[in-house]
Design an enzyme around this catalytic site. Structure first.
Site, PDB file in Angstrom:
ATOM      1  N   CYS A  82     -23.128  -6.669 -18.450  1.00  0.00           N
ATOM      2  CA  CYS A  82     -21.889  -6.886 -17.699  1.00  0.00           C
ATOM      3  C   CYS A  82     -20.766  -6.014 -18.244  1.00  0.00           C
ATOM      4  O   CYS A  82     -20.558  -5.939 -19.456  1.00  0.00           O
ATOM      5  CB  CYS A  82     -21.410  -8.333 -17.837  1.00  0.00           C
ATOM      6  SG  CYS A  82     -22.376  -9.538 -16.934  1.00  0.00           S
ATOM      7  N   CYS A 126     -26.647 -11.823 -20.167  1.00  0.00           N
ATOM      8  CA  CYS A 126     -26.358 -13.152 -19.608  1.00  0.00           C
ATOM      9  C   CYS A 126     -27.156 -13.416 -18.341  1.00  0.00           C
ATOM     10  O   CYS A 126     -27.060 -14.501 -17.775  1.00  0.00           O
ATOM     11  CB  CYS A 126     -24.864 -13.315 -19.339  1.00  0.00           C
ATOM     12  SG  CYS A 126     -24.285 -12.455 -17.871  1.00  0.00           S
ATOM     13  N   CYS A 145     -19.241 -12.284 -19.082  1.00  0.00           N
ATOM     14  CA  CYS A 145     -20.546 -12.329 -19.729  1.00  0.00           C
ATOM     15  C   CYS A 145     -20.551 -13.389 -20.839  1.00  0.00           C
ATOM     16  O   CYS A 145     -21.481 -14.196 -20.942  1.00  0.00           O
ATOM     17  CB  CYS A 145     -20.853 -10.942 -20.305  1.00  0.00           C
ATOM     18  SG  CYS A 145     -22.565 -10.666 -20.751  1.00  0.00           S
ATOM     19  N   GLY A 160       0.782  -1.225   0.000  1.00  0.00           N
ATOM     20  CA  GLY A 160       0.000   0.000   0.000  1.00  0.00           C
ATOM     21  C   GLY A 160       0.815   1.276   0.000  1.00  0.00           C
ATOM     22  O   GLY A 160       0.283   2.351  -0.225  1.00  0.00           O
ATOM     23  N   CYS A 208     -27.930  -8.541 -15.669  1.00  0.00           N
ATOM     24  CA  CYS A 208     -27.367  -8.272 -17.002  1.00  0.00           C
ATOM     25  C   CYS A 208     -28.375  -8.690 -18.072  1.00  0.00           C
ATOM     26  O   CYS A 208     -28.906  -9.790 -18.042  1.00  0.00           O
ATOM     27  CB  CYS A 208     -26.066  -9.048 -17.172  1.00  0.00           C
ATOM     28  SG  CYS A 208     -25.435  -9.028 -18.873  1.00  0.00           S
TER      29      CYS A 208
END
Lengths: 204, 306, 378
Positions: free
Chosen positions: B273, B251, B279, B39, B248
């Protein structure tokens, strides 16, 4: 491509400097990303003492004219080898080293002698390569921290009494501190400063 | 339907992966320090690249320093493999590194991304490389690097908490939807790059190694696998992610991040998606969304892909 | 219907063809040669060399041709090429006092050793179109008569003259004369030292530096600069090859140098003296060198104990934002798809509005209940 073939010349570098360094780097990256895991470097390089094959490959991969290296006394041949292959200066000043090679023996500079970085730039710390006798069979240690799912047990062998206390003290300074790469032959294990190392047998 | 392309011939006019070896070593050293202090932003000597600043030069330098001939590379932008800049970066590496490329998340050993984390969980050994425009999570609160560096040094993140709390006071919630700041390994506040906060939960305890490259700002940072990453929040206002009212349209996935597509000028829209590979895989497995058979659905799944 | 920008390799390759076609323009018009650009658009070439940080007029001409005259795009091409070049060595510092001068003006002295040399300058052209230039061929070549007297070979620089009198702050290399920082190899830290600042200014955007310099003059900065000297000419570049051990002349560079003289009231420890702002640029680039020298002086405020109140005095502000290749990249990256983040904003905005509407309705309902009787008669 195959660095393990016969016909090793004393003091050669990577067979393919570009791809050899790339493969070695990926092993080092994996070792420091998942502390305690053992990674075997591809090539078998015979470098002058005190450099083991693993230490030599690590330094060939990471060092250059920008990174002074500390090797300790009696390492003239190794210093010449590094100067030739990586251009890295070998220095006597422990605090000036970006990389250092220890044998984990008593009498060597303690870990806190090396540059731990500063609060604003902890990345300026040294990386210390510790050439152990083996990466297993030694005192049982428990590792925890980033890169470790839960805990990991390791047992590197052949470091002096008190070394693991130095490692624990190094971790206590986080985010300052040095990062360790333990080496035995051409196997390496990473122990970055973020790893909490405890003696399995004594404490738990 | 899934495209994987075997290794093409490398352009020998350039060093492997374009960067010279000294540059790679410098980037590699920065990457190792980034991994050792998760980080924390490591300054690096970001090189000028043949692609524009802000267009992924940080991610490209990280990928170029990591990649080898045995790797398989996937590049996504907004979650999709076929967005123009993803195509451009994939072409770059196919040319200068001669590596195999793929759209399949599971087949890739390195995934370079802008703005998304793939929906499918990543596995151990994979490396996710993020393109980062602004690595400093505190920059919008304090423009001076000299000051923000001190705040990180002292772990002084009061300013960030005040900012988030002001949102709550004003809007009843934290009004940050992307680049949502996280605390890494309990020490550094980090920008996850402009991924939607929907993706934040995937940052922590991830099996893959995550590397972040900011080329223009000359910073590299990292999250090792299995690292604790916490999205900043408050006990009475816990972190939450985006949700949609519908799945979605292609899909039927109800668990993915959705893009909105406007389908006419009368306010009609559909949600699909953002992760194009996810997808595709679902549709290949027989999942059918509400509008898959519609003209737009066909256009999005067939027409636009070649 | 708008579908988000998606394009395969074929679409990208087609853009390359379209660029080539647009760049060529009307094929009935002769194609411009890079020699023509180098010789006839020399000021544009100089700008590209400066902002591209590479002194190669042939490449700069090619960059300008390839970029259709877009100076920033051309500088970008230069930089992307430059970064792949090996470093063979460093030159010795060039000696501008030994410059073969073509132009040299000082605003601080009416006359001075070496004299004032106007040279090629637009300063006193009236900005009136020379319409016969549009005619192209058939013009008589310019008629320049050489001066009867050769120029004085010795042309001391004005700050050196002031320095001899002790009136100019001395500028000596830092302890040990270390190798200057190279911001193309190492990340900059702040506060930035002068070598870093000068390098950044030398490759900085002319327009940005011009604006900053102007801001200093107008009042967003406390300096009152005098153009101590501006000189243009050729200097020899020398390197010391390790195997030879002595300096070898490797060629000439055309340079523009500007030294601004600024007042300094002195401080507790330092006697009042003049201070210097320094500008140096490849080719003939006076505006760039002057702007650079003013901003250089403004940034020296920290060393001189002046408050950094204005943008031109703040190293982080100036250094981060003067690089036009970086700035252009980041501003223009907004062209890239952002629909994932935008979707997050859409979702949030809709939710916040819904919540607000619900709250207003609720408050209205609550407000209308007790007064329901009063309003019953409406």
């Amino acid at each position: 491509m195959d660095g393990t073939s016969a016909g090793l010349t004393l003091g050669r570098g990577f067979a393919d400097p570009v791809l050899g360094a790339q493969r070695c780097f990926r092993n080092i990256l994996a070792a420091l990303s998942e502390p305690g895991t053992v990674h075997v470097l591809d090539e078998d390089i015979a470098a002058p003492a005190p450099l083991s094959s693993g230490a030599a490959q690590t330094l060939l991969t990471l060092s250059d004219y920008e990174t002074p290296i500390w090797l300790g006394a009696g390492a003239e041949a190794a210093a010449g080898y590094l100067r030739f292959h990586s251009g890295a200066p070998v220095v006597a000043d422990v605090g000036a080293a970006r990389f250092a090679v220890l044998r984990g023996e008593a009498g060597e500079p303690p870990l806190d002698a090396f540059d731990p970085g500063d609060e604003r730039y902890p990345d300026k710390s040294a990386t210390v390569i510790v050439q152990c006798a083996a990466l297993e069979g030694g005192e049982g240690l428990t590792l925890a921290g980033p890169g470790i799912k839960g805990q990991r047990r390791v047992a590197p062998a052949g470091v002096h009494d008190g070394f693991w206390d130095e490692v624990a003290a190094n971790h206590d300074r986080y985010p300052l501190g040095v990062d360790l790469i333990l080496v035995a032959g051409r196997s390496i294990m990473g122990l970055p400063r973020s790893t909490l190392v405890t003696r399995t047998e004594r404490r738990r | 339907m899934q495209k994987s392309v075997g290794p093409p011939k490398r352009d020998e006019a350039y060093n492997f992966a374009y960067l010279d070896e000294q540059t790679k070593r410098m980037v590699r050293r920065a990457l190792l320090k980034a991994v050792a202090v998760p980080g924390y932003q490591v300054p690096f000597g970001s090189r000028e690249m043949p692609l524009a600043r802000g267009w992924g030069t940080g991610g490209i330098q990280v990928t170029a320093s990591v990649i080898g001939p045995d790797d398989t590379l996937k590049v996504i932008d907004q979650g999709a493999d076929d967005t123009t800049n993803a195509v451009s970066i994939r072409r770059f590496f196919a040319r200068v590194a001669g590596v195999a490329t793929t759209e399949a998340t599971g087949e890739a050993s390195i995934i370079q991304t802008r703005h998304r984390i793939p929906e499918a969980p990543l596995r151990a050994g994979q490396i996710l490389v993020y393109q980062v425009p602004q690595p400093e999570p505190l920059r919008k609160l304090e423009p001076k690097e000299a000051e923000t560096r001190k705040m990180h040094a002292w772990g002084d993140y009061g300013l960030m908490h005040v900012r988030l709390y002001e949102d709550i006071a004003r809007f009843g919630r934290v009004a940050t939807t992307y680049s949502y700041p996280v605390l890494v390994n309990g020490r550094y506040v980090m920008s996850p790059s402009p991924i939607p906060k929907f993706d934040n939960p995937k940052l922590g305890m991830c099996a893959a190694l995550q590397l972040f490259g900011a080329g223009r700002e000359k910073r590299i940072y990292a999250i090792p696998p299995w690292t604790e990453v916490k999205s900043l929040d408050f006990d009475d206002h816990p972190f939450e992610v985006q949700t949609w009212d519908e799945p979605c349209a292609l899909c039927g996935a109800a668990d993915s991040y959705l893009d909105e597509v406007i389908t006419d000028d009368k306010g009609s829209r559909m949600f699909v998606c953002s992760d194009s590979h996810y997808c595709e895989e679902r549709r290949a497995a027989g999942h059918v969304g509400r509008l898959l058979g519609s003209e737009t659905g066909q256009k999005l799944t067939g027409g636009a892909k070649e | 219907m708008y579908v988000a920008v998606k394009g395969g390799e074929a679409a990208i390759l087609a853009t390359h063809d379209l660029v080539a076609e647009t760049r060529r323009g009307d094929p009935a018009v002769p194609e411009i040669g890079t020699e023509q650009i180098r010789e006839q658009l020399g000021l544009a070439v100089a700008r590209v060399m400066n902002e591209g940080s590479l002194a190669d007029s042939d490449l700069a001409a090619l960059a300008l041709k390839q970029a259709q005259g877009d100076a920033i795009e051309a500088a970008f091409l230069m930089r992307a090429y430059r970064t792949t070049l090996p470093r063979l060595g460093s030159s010795l510092p060039v000696d501008t006092s030994a410059m073969t001068v073509r132009r040299r003006v000082s605003a601080t002295y009416k006359d001075l050793p070496g004299g004032q040399i106007l040279g090629p300058t637009y300063d006193y052209t009236h900005r009136l179109f020379e319409f016969d230039l549009a005619g192209g061929e058939g013009r008589a070549p310019a008629n320049v008569t050489p001066a009867e007297q050769p120029l004085d070979p010795r042309m001391p620089r004005v700050p050196d003259l002031l320095g001899d009198e002790g009136l100019m702050e001395p500028e000596t290399p830092p302890n040990g004369d270390p190798k200057p920082f190279d911001l193309t190899r190492d990340p900059v830290e702040f506060p930035a030292e002068r070598d870093v600042r000068l390098q950044a200014l030398a490759r900085g955007d002319e327009g940005f530096l011009l604006g900053l310099a102007y801001s200093v003059q107008r009042g967003f900065g406390g300096n009152h600069p005098f153009a101590g000297e501006i000189r243009l000419g050729e200097v020899a570049v020398e390197i010391v090859p390790e195997e030879l051990g002595f300096a070898v002349d490797v060629g000439d560079l055309t340079l523009t140098e500007c030294q601004m003289v600024n007042q300094f009231k002195g401080s507790k420890d330092v006697a009042p003296q003049f201070t210097r702002g320094y500008g140096l640029a490849f080719g003939h680039a006076e505006r760039k060198a002057m702007a650079m020298s003013i901003v250089d002086r403004a940034l020296k405020g920290r060393e001189l104990g002046e408050a950094a109140t204005y943008p031109a005095q703040q190293d982080e502000f100036v250094l981060y934002h003067s690089d036009n290749v970086e700035a252009a990249g980041f501003v223009e990256h907004l062209k890239l798809p952002h629909y994932v983040d935008f979707q997050g904003e859409l979702e949030l905005l809709r939710r916040l509005r819904k919540e607000l509407e619900a709250r207003i309705r609720r408050e209205q309902d609550e407000a209308s209940r007790p007064t329901a009787n009063a309003k019953a008669g409406d």
